[in-house]
Design an enzyme around this catalytic site. Sequence first.
Site, PDB file in Angstrom:
ATOM      1  CG  ASP A   1      -1.767   1.177   1.379  1.00 34.86           C
ATOM      2  OD1 ASP A   1      -2.402   1.566   0.384  1.00 34.86           O
ATOM      3  OD2 ASP A   1      -1.799   1.757   2.480  1.00 34.86           O
TER       4      ASP A   1
ATOM      5  CG  ASP B   1      -1.515   7.793   0.605  1.00 35.25           C
ATOM      6  OD1 ASP B   1      -0.801   8.804   0.658  1.00 35.25           O
ATOM      7  OD2 ASP B   1      -2.128   7.433  -0.424  1.00 35.25           O
TER       8      ASP B   1
ATOM      9  CG  ASP C   1      -2.039   1.748   6.400  1.00 35.67           C
ATOM     10  OD1 ASP C   1      -2.180   1.367   5.217  1.00 35.67           O
ATOM     11  OD2 ASP C   1      -2.485   2.827   6.824  1.00 35.67           O
TER      12      ASP C   1
END
Length: 223
Positions: free
Chosen positions: A12, A14, A174
């Site tokens: 991922d 951001d 995240d």
Amino acid sequence: MSDFPFAIVGFDLDGTLVDSSLDLGVAVNHALSLAGRPPVPAEDVRHLIGGGARKMLERALDRTGGPIAAEDFDPLFASLLTFYADHIADFTRPYDGCLSSLDALSARGVKLAVCTNKVEVLARKLLDELGMTDRFACILGGDSMGPGRGKPQPDMIEEAIRQCGGGRFAMIGDSSFDTGAARAAGVPSVVLSFGFNDMAPADMGGNALIDHFDELVTVLERL
């Protein structure tokens, strides 16, 4: 090193590769100001992020007075994206240990991919401005596979495996969007506890949880 258990590792963007909360916060507050809404405090911006910029703006509007009409939302969203594109890397930086971990994986012959719900053109612009683009064999955004095919759908992961030539894949992220996409694609995932977690990291259903990038290679070797 041919004995490394993964041929491809996807990330991922951001909240995983980079901490972009300051730049995203400035952009979303710019949009809120255009809508006549109060700003979201900097410490709360992380809770708005996940699933792409559209969802971020929707959450910000919900928090500051509720949704607006669709005919007003689309131009406001366009203004957010334009502002963000102009300030995409003012404060955004890779997390501590990120670049050295990417280098360590590459040294083991691993192909690296980005699978983000950020629109692809902005993902590439951000990686370009941070000098990170050349590290990745594949960069896919939330719009790359068509409407509604971003994470937690498996499409991005499946396409990244195809573009990288096949092989065992692990997803690093995240949020529950990342672990959900990994489960849907039938691949393992590693959760970062220090990103923009949309729920308790231990509850996301990942195969492993780390608190710093320095742990990543060792954890992947054990999966």
